[in-house]
Design a protein around this motif. Structure first.
Motif, PDB file in Angstrom:
ATOM      1  N   VAL A  53       0.836  -1.202   0.000  1.00 15.61           N
ATOM      2  CA  VAL A  53       0.000   0.000   0.000  1.00 15.61           C
ATOM      3  C   VAL A  53       0.870   1.250   0.000  1.00 15.61           C
ATOM      4  O   VAL A  53       0.604   2.213  -0.733  1.00 15.61           O
ATOM      5  N   LEU A  54       1.913   1.250   0.816  1.00 18.24           N
ATOM      6  CA  LEU A  54       2.780   2.426   0.891  1.00 18.24           C
ATOM      7  C   LEU A  54       3.447   2.699  -0.449  1.00 18.24           C
ATOM      8  O   LEU A  54       3.645   3.851  -0.837  1.00 18.24           O
ATOM      9  N   LYS A  55       3.778   1.645  -1.154  1.00 15.65           N
ATOM     10  CA  LYS A  55       4.365   1.811  -2.492  1.00 15.65           C
ATOM     11  C   LYS A  55       3.338   2.423  -3.442  1.00 15.65           C
ATOM     12  O   LYS A  55       3.662   3.288  -4.264  1.00 15.65           O
ATOM     13  N   GLU A  56       2.080   2.006  -3.326  1.00 16.20           N
ATOM     14  CA  GLU A  56       1.019   2.537  -4.181  1.00 16.20           C
ATOM     15  C   GLU A  56       0.734   4.003  -3.874  1.00 16.20           C
ATOM     16  O   GLU A  56       0.308   4.757  -4.752  1.00 16.20           O
ATOM     17  N   LYS A  57       0.995   4.420  -2.647  1.00 10.59           N
ATOM     18  CA  LYS A  57       0.773   5.818  -2.274  1.00 10.59           C
ATOM     19  C   LYS A  57       1.970   6.712  -2.577  1.00 10.59           C
ATOM     20  O   LYS A  57       1.914   7.925  -2.368  1.00 10.59           O
ATOM     21  N   GLY A  58       3.010   6.115  -3.086  1.00 10.64           N
ATOM     22  CA  GLY A  58       4.255   6.854  -3.280  1.00 10.64           C
ATOM     23  C   GLY A  58       4.157   8.028  -4.235  1.00 10.64           C
ATOM     24  O   GLY A  58       4.967   8.953  -4.177  1.00 10.64           O
ATOM     25  N   PHE A  59       3.151   8.033  -5.142  1.00  7.59           N
ATOM     26  CA  PHE A  59       3.076   9.121  -6.124  1.00  7.59           C
ATOM     27  C   PHE A  59       2.690  10.451  -5.473  1.00  7.59           C
ATOM     28  O   PHE A  59       2.905  11.508  -6.054  1.00  7.59           O
ATOM     29  N   TYR A  60       2.138  10.430  -4.275  1.00  9.05           N
ATOM     30  CA  TYR A  60       1.840  11.696  -3.604  1.00  9.05           C
ATOM     31  C   TYR A  60       2.444  11.794  -2.208  1.00  9.05           C
ATOM     32  O   TYR A  60       2.525  12.888  -1.651  1.00  9.05           O
ATOM     33  N   GLN A  61       2.888  10.678  -1.636  1.00  5.93           N
ATOM     34  CA  GLN A  61       3.450  10.724  -0.288  1.00  5.93           C
ATOM     35  C   GLN A  61       4.940  11.047  -0.354  1.00  5.93           C
ATOM     36  O   GLN A  61       5.798  10.187  -0.183  1.00  5.93           O
ATOM     37  N   LYS A  62       5.223  12.309  -0.592  1.00  4.42           N
ATOM     38  CA  LYS A  62       6.611  12.762  -0.628  1.00  4.42           C
ATOM     39  C   LYS A  62       7.050  13.174   0.780  1.00  4.42           C
ATOM     40  O   LYS A  62       6.249  13.537   1.614  1.00  4.42           O
ATOM     41  N   LYS A  63       8.336  13.088   1.014  1.00  6.11           N
ATOM     42  CA  LYS A  63       8.951  13.600   2.249  1.00  6.11           C
ATOM     43  C   LYS A  63       8.518  12.865   3.511  1.00  6.11           C
ATOM     44  O   LYS A  63       8.671  13.372   4.614  1.00  6.11           O
ATOM     45  N   ARG A  64       7.965  11.674   3.360  1.00  6.77           N
ATOM     46  CA  ARG A  64       7.560  10.921   4.550  1.00  6.77           C
ATOM     47  C   ARG A  64       8.802  10.292   5.192  1.00  6.77           C
ATOM     48  O   ARG A  64       9.928  10.417   4.703  1.00  6.77           O
ATOM     49  N   ALA A  65       8.576   9.574   6.275  1.00 11.54           N
ATOM     50  CA  ALA A  65       9.675   8.928   6.992  1.00 11.54           C
ATOM     51  C   ALA A  65      10.431   7.960   6.095  1.00 11.54           C
ATOM     52  O   ALA A  65       9.867   7.359   5.179  1.00 11.54           O
ATOM     53  N   LYS A  66      11.705   7.803   6.380  1.00 18.04           N
ATOM     54  CA  LYS A  66      12.476   6.745   5.737  1.00 18.04           C
ATOM     55  C   LYS A  66      12.044   5.406   6.327  1.00 18.04           C
ATOM     56  O   LYS A  66      11.999   5.245   7.544  1.00 18.04           O
ATOM     57  N   LEU A  67      11.705   4.472   5.471  1.00 18.37           N
ATOM     58  CA  LEU A  67      11.232   3.160   5.917  1.00 18.37           C
ATOM     59  C   LEU A  67      12.391   2.182   5.903  1.00 18.37           C
ATOM     60  O   LEU A  67      13.045   1.984   4.872  1.00 18.37           O
ATOM     61  N   ILE A  68      12.626   1.571   7.032  1.00 16.78           N
ATOM     62  CA  ILE A  68      13.792   0.709   7.203  1.00 16.78           C
ATOM     63  C   ILE A  68      13.314  -0.709   7.491  1.00 16.78           C
ATOM     64  O   ILE A  68      12.521  -0.931   8.402  1.00 16.78           O
ATOM     65  N   GLY A  69      13.787  -1.653   6.698  1.00 13.04           N
ATOM     66  CA  GLY A  69      13.363  -3.039   6.814  1.00 13.04           C
ATOM     67  C   GLY A  69      14.173  -3.812   7.829  1.00 13.04           C
ATOM     68  O   GLY A  69      15.411  -3.756   7.827  1.00 13.04           O
ATOM     69  N   TYR A  70      13.463  -4.554   8.672  1.00 19.72           N
ATOM     70  CA  TYR A  70      14.118  -5.342   9.711  1.00 19.72           C
ATOM     71  C   TYR A  70      14.772  -6.580   9.110  1.00 19.72           C
ATOM     72  O   TYR A  70      14.163  -7.305   8.318  1.00 19.72           O
ATOM     73  N   MET A  71      16.019  -6.841   9.520  1.00 21.90           N
ATOM     74  CA  MET A  71      16.738  -8.041   9.084  1.00 21.90           C
ATOM     75  C   MET A  71      17.448  -8.659  10.272  1.00 21.90           C
ATOM     76  O   MET A  71      18.302  -8.030  10.888  1.00 21.90           O
ATOM     77  N   SER A  72      17.081  -9.887  10.596  1.00 19.76           N
ATOM     78  CA  SER A  72      17.790 -10.610  11.642  1.00 19.76           C
ATOM     79  C   SER A  72      19.032 -11.243  11.025  1.00 19.76           C
ATOM     80  O   SER A  72      18.930 -12.152  10.213  1.00 19.76           O
ATOM     81  N   VAL A  73      20.194 -10.754  11.416  1.00 19.32           N
ATOM     82  CA  VAL A  73      21.451 -11.228  10.839  1.00 19.32           C
ATOM     83  C   VAL A  73      22.005 -12.412  11.627  1.00 19.32           C
ATOM     84  O   VAL A  73      22.431 -13.413  11.052  1.00 19.32           O
ATOM     85  N   GLY A  74      21.958 -12.304  12.943  1.00 21.25           N
ATOM     86  CA  GLY A  74      22.592 -13.329  13.783  1.00 21.25           C
ATOM     87  C   GLY A  74      21.673 -14.434  14.236  1.00 21.25           C
ATOM     88  O   GLY A  74      22.126 -15.374  14.910  1.00 21.25           O
ATOM     89  N   GLU A  75      20.386 -14.353  13.888  1.00 18.25           N
ATOM     90  CA  GLU A  75      19.453 -15.404  14.275  1.00 18.25           C
ATOM     91  C   GLU A  75      18.563 -15.775  13.095  1.00 18.25           C
ATOM     92  O   GLU A  75      18.294 -14.939  12.227  1.00 18.25           O
ATOM     93  N   ILE A  76      18.112 -17.019  13.098  1.00 17.32           N
ATOM     94  CA  ILE A  76      17.237 -17.540  12.044  1.00 17.32           C
ATOM     95  C   ILE A  76      15.837 -17.653  12.632  1.00 17.32           C
ATOM     96  O   ILE A  76      15.615 -18.398  13.610  1.00 17.32           O
ATOM     97  N   GLU A  77      14.896 -16.896  12.061  1.00 18.26           N
ATOM     98  CA  GLU A  77      13.530 -16.844  12.603  1.00 18.26           C
ATOM     99  C   GLU A  77      12.683 -17.950  11.987  1.00 18.26           C
ATOM    100  O   GLU A  77      12.647 -18.122  10.766  1.00 18.26           O
ATOM    101  N   THR A  78      11.989 -18.677  12.835  1.00 21.03           N
ATOM    102  CA  THR A  78      11.274 -19.869  12.368  1.00 21.03           C
ATOM    103  C   THR A  78      10.036 -19.546  11.541  1.00 21.03           C
ATOM    104  O   THR A  78       9.525 -20.408  10.829  1.00 21.03           O
ATOM    105  N   TYR A  79       9.538 -18.304  11.621  1.00 20.83           N
ATOM    106  CA  TYR A  79       8.300 -17.955  10.909  1.00 20.83           C
ATOM    107  C   TYR A  79       8.545 -17.395   9.507  1.00 20.83           C
ATOM    108  O   TYR A  79       7.599 -17.100   8.783  1.00 20.83           O
ATOM    109  N   ARG A  80       9.813 -17.235   9.124  1.00 22.67           N
ATOM    110  CA  ARG A  80      10.098 -16.703   7.789  1.00 22.67           C
ATOM    111  C   ARG A  80       9.902 -17.800   6.739  1.00 22.67           C
ATOM    112  O   ARG A  80      10.134 -18.988   7.005  1.00 22.67           O
ATOM    113  N   ASP A  81       9.517 -17.396   5.537  1.00 26.96           N
ATOM    114  CA  ASP A  81       9.276 -18.392   4.487  1.00 26.96           C
ATOM    115  C   ASP A  81      10.567 -19.044   4.010  1.00 26.96           C
ATOM    116  O   ASP A  81      10.538 -20.071   3.333  1.00 26.96           O
ATOM    117  N   TYR A  82      11.716 -18.464   4.365  1.00 27.16           N
ATOM    118  CA  TYR A  82      12.995 -19.053   3.968  1.00 27.16           C
ATOM    119  C   TYR A  82      13.675 -19.798   5.134  1.00 27.16           C
ATOM    120  O   TYR A  82      14.858 -20.144   5.061  1.00 27.16           O
TER     121      TYR A  82
END
Length: 898
Positions: A53-82
């Motif tokens: 949805v946020l990507k679809e709103k990108g054509f008018y949502q300028k200057k909003r917060a920087k969105l940062i994606g969470y990445m677990s580097v040192g642990e393997i999460e059991t709920y991830r599809d990978y």
């Protein structure tokens, strides 16, 4: 190499100065738009489905917060599809989070993180990476092995930076190797400085020894010019403690955030919102077409005027999680049908969260509810349906209609509230059908709003008492002191001929007699099925396309689509009566298809009409009932075009009631339909049956939405068939002349749409000695109480000027930068714009000098007040009130002395 590191440190230093607030929000929940503007960085789970949805709103949502994606580097999460692909790299378990510790030394593991996980985050539109669990190896590896893990993590971070040089990289801790990557990262986050979690994930205080060690690490990192974010944990119900933690962390010079244990709520920070959203609950079983839902129709416009953002929630899709920190001020409950126990529990919880609630013509008949809300109920012993006797108020003046309470079996007493209406039956039993409480209020039995949809009390005053105001009110009607003016044309009958000159099509008449005569911004549409060779009039197609090109080529015209076959109802499955003339234009061989109506029509106009003009379709104008559903609205977002039309604003002297003034639009989930500010000539001519000069009565609408409050812009909205008759054409000219004789601020419909959408996402926060306001720069006017005085332009940021308004408010002009700070003073500012029909291109204050550039679609008009020497386009003017007219641009410079 040293130069590159120095440059990165310089950038990090700048970030440290600008970065104020960071939010961590891990659960897969929608994130309100205003929250995205309140915060500078927002850390979301990488798999959060709302990113679509946020990507679809990108054509008018300028200057909003920087969105940062969470990445677990040192642990393997059991709920991830990978998970299954990575489990083989595990070397231990973290029991607190039920995840596996990863062997980051393994090159294949790191490659997977880079080529799959990081790539997925980047592809989903995130602006950066939040690298978590960097020290989890210490849970499973021997101490003598730690150096190998640290080397591997450094290698990973440097490779990530190499692959994504423009993305933010934020670490959670990483103290052991921070010196080796300080030139590659943009921030460091740490948890639990004063309050954290124990192994059972219970809230606990941090010892002085733990804090002293951690502070040494943080001050070291801060000395590198790297922003330091400190996350503490506290029970969200303990607001006093949470706010105190924010204060203590900020006083140490770090960026504070206080979260709940699951990071599932918006917590506390320096950027806490002044709540502006009011949830309107509705049932799609009762009202499947949201545009017609009565609670929305009756209250949304009033709420918007008070600064609130009405947000509709369909209770059939589940009850929303709302609370003040998420930006919610209250709840409006209306015509829901039966209210079950689940909803009653939700209402009680929402009240406990501190939100205000108002029940309009609907109240749960439930003892548990009555006890929680301080109401007593008893059975009406009056057997015959006799009218109640009015006790309070003593005089039944009414607002739009006198008070008349309808019969009810259940009598209510506001034990812990103030009755606004009190009546009694012939047996002497009292009844409070309308009452206000600390928690909000209720109005039932037509005591506030009757069956004719007329108000017995002023709803502006009622809802101001219930919800308050947002203090600073984003305004939907005014720019730089001028009333917003839009003009847009639905494409109907573009093919037709003028009755008074059959040699001309209506398109040619409107082009020559209106659009060229009044060169203000116009948004002009065509119905593709009326113009294309595959449509209704293939023999006329070549000429019609040529006329369309001649209109779209004008500088003051932006192109729009009015669909392919002009659907008369966008949700026909809910119609109670069949349309005798069908649901769309009868185009041979065509079966109604929503993709063809929206995407197909936009692409056809871009390809067949606009390809050589350097323009694209900017707006999609709904047709017929103008009642799109969620998926139809979403299509316009996916195309990156604004969508407009609908609403019911037609107030006139004959029908001078608030029910004839609509809100700015309606939402279906995250997608918003922008209503036409005022309706078109089809309504004012009785569905084009006459009188054909009837559109002149829209001037009454403009006047009645100006006084006693400015509720709407001036909006000139019509169809091409207004060019068919002299009476309608002359009426149209009269409307233009009237509008242009006022102090207006013309803009394209796309600009107005952006303004409306920005209204809904503007974040207002208390800040230091004033207020901080953040948005995309589309909405550029606020209202504030007159008793606050004037904007202090020396202390404020982005404040261009002000103008006295109505109803106890003044207007405050913004420069469009999107990040503002305003402080008020009882002294007039040294320099202030008082009015302009143009828009601000740039504004800057340096020391004692002000620089302002204005541009306009009309010959420019400027009025400003200054105690300084002022120059406009190089010409000097004396201090005082300065008037300037002429040209399309003004460069203004004011030089002030003590």
């Amino acid at each position: 190499m040293m130069f590159i590191i120095g440059l990165l440190l310089f950038v990090s230093s700048l970030l440290a100065q600008e970065l104020k607030c960071v939010l961590l929000y891990y659960h897969h929940k929608p994130l309100p738009d205003d929250v995205l503007y309140a915060y500078d960085w927002v850390v979301l789970d990488a798999d959060n489905p709302y990113m679509v949805v946020l990507k679809e709103k990108g054509f008018y949502q300028k200057k909003r917060a920087k969105l940062i994606g969470y990445m677990s580097v040192g642990e393997i999460e059991t709920y991830r599809d990978y998970y299954r692909e990575l489990k083989k790299y595990s070397i231990g378990i973290n029991p607190m989070w039920e995840s596996f510790v990863a062997d980051v030394r393994n090159r294949e593991y790191r490659r997977f993180l880079l080529e799959v996980v990081a790539k997925r985050i980047a592809d989903r539109g995130f602006d950066g990476f939040f690298l978590d669990t960097l020290d989890s190896y210490q849970l499973a590896a021997k101490r003598e092995e730690w150096k190998g893990f640290q080397d591997a993590l450094v290698d990973f971070i440097k490779e990530l930076r190499k692959r994504y040089p423009d993305k933010l990289i934020v670490l959670n801790r990483g103290f052991e190797f921070i010196d080796r990557v300080k030139g590659d990262i943009n921030g460091v986050l740490v948890e639990s400085l004063f309050s954290g979690l124990d192994k059972e994930r219970r809230y606990r205080a941090i010892s002085e020894e733990e804090r002293r060690w951690l502070l040494n690490q943080l001050y070291r990192i801060k000395s590198y010019g790297i922003p330091v974010i400190v996350v503490d944990y506290a029970d969200p119900r303990d607001k006093k403690k949470a706010k105190e933690l924010v204060r203590k962390i900020a006083e140490l010079g770090f960026i504070p955030y206080v979260a709940d244990r699951d990071l599932s709520r918006v917590g506390y920070s320096l950027c806490s919102l002044i709540p502006r959203k009011v949830a309107i609950l509705y049932s799609s079983k009762q009202y499947p077409v949201a545009q017609y839902e009565p609670t929305h129709r009756h209250t949304s416009m009033v709420l918007e005027y008070l600064g609130f953002v009405p947000e509709m929630f369909d209770i059939e899709e589940g009850l929303p999680e709302i609370y003040p920190e998420l930006g919610y001020a209250g709840v409006m409950v209306g015509f829901l049908g039966k209210i079950d126990e689940k909803l009653i529990d939700w209402l009680i919880k929402t009240k406990e969260e501190g939100l205000k609630l108002f029940f309009l013509n609907s109240l749960p008949y439930d003892e548990k509810f009555y006890r929680a809300f301080g109401i007593r109920a008893e059975r009406n012993r009056e057997r015959s349906i006799n009218p109640f006797r009015l006790i309070k108020p003593k005089e039944n003046r009414g607002f739009e209609a006198p008070i008349k309470v309808s019969y009810t079996d259940t009598l209510l007493i506001a034990e812990k509230g103030t009755p606004m209406v009190e009546v009694e039956n012939s047996l002497g039993q009292k009844h409070h059908p309308f009452a206000l409480f600390d928690w909000g209020g209720y109005a039932v039995d037509e005591s506030l709003l009757n069956q004719q949809e007329l108000w017995s009390f002023d709803p502006f005053e009622v809802f101001k008492k219930v919800f308050g105001t947002t203090l600073l009110i984003p305004d939907l009607t005014t720019q730089n002191g001028g009333r917003i003016l839009t003009a847009h044309i639905d494409g109907d009958a573009f093919f037709g001929n003028a009755d008074f000159d059959p040699s001309k099509t209506t398109g040619e008449v409107i082009r020559d007699e209106i659009i060229k005569r009044y060169p203000i911004p116009h948004t002009v549409s065509i119905v593709v099925g009326e113009v294309s060779k595959d449509g209704l009039y293939p023999d006329k197609s070549e000429r019609l396309i040529k006329v369309a090109k001649s209109i779209f080529s004008l500088d003051w015209v932006e192109p729009a689509s009015h669909s392919f076959s002009h659907p008369f109802d966008w949700q026909p499955e809910y119609r109670k009566m069949e349309l005798p003339y069908g649901y769309n234009l009868p185009i041979k061989g065509y079966k109604l298809n929503w993709d063809s109506e929206i995407k197909g029509s936009v692409e056809w106009i871009n390809r067949e009409v606009l390809k050589d003009l350097g323009k694209k379709v900017r707006v999609f104008l709904w047709s017929g009932e103008c009642n799109p559903n969620r998926e139809q609205l979403r299509q316009t977002y996916q195309l990156g075009v604004f969508n407009v039309n609908g609403g019911l604003t037609t107030i006139t002297q004959q029908r001078p009631f608030l029910k004839n003034i609509s809100s700015s639009g309606v939402n279906y989930g995250p997608y918003f339909q922008v209503f036409a500010p005022v309706l078109n000539e089809n309504i004012y001519t009785n569905l084009w049956t006459g009188p054909f000069w009837g559109y002149i009565n829209v001037i009454q609408t403009f006047e009645l939405t100006e006084n006693p409050r400015r509720l709407k812009p001036i909006s000139i909205y019509y169809h091409f068939y207004s060019g068919q008759k002299l009476a309608s054409l002359n009426a149209l000219k009269r409307v233009y002349e009237w509008a242009l004789s006022r102090e207006v601020s013309p803009m394209f419909l796309s600009e107005y749409s952006r303004w409306v959408l920005d209204f809904r996402q503007t974040a207002v926060m208390r800040w230091e000695e004033g207020f901080r306001i953040k948005n995309a720069g589309g909405l550029r006017t606020l209202r504030y109480p007159k008793e606050w005085g004037y904007p202090d332009t020396e202390k404020s940021k982005g404040m261009v000027g002000y103008r006295e308004g109505k109803d106890g408010y003044n207007y405050l002009f913004l420069d469009g930068s999107g990040d503002y700070y305003v402080v008020f003073s009882y002294q007039k500012p040294k320099f202030a714009l008082l009015y302009s029909n143009g828009y601000v291109e740039s504004f800057e204050r340096k020391g004692k000098e002000y620089s302002l550039r204005l541009s306009s679609y009309l010959p420019l008009a400027v009025r400003l007040e200054t105690s300084c020497k002022v120059f406009i386009n190089g010409k000097a003017y004396n201090p005082g009130v300065v008037e300037f007219k002429g040209g399309k641009r003004a460069d203004i410079k004011a030089v002030c002395t003590n």
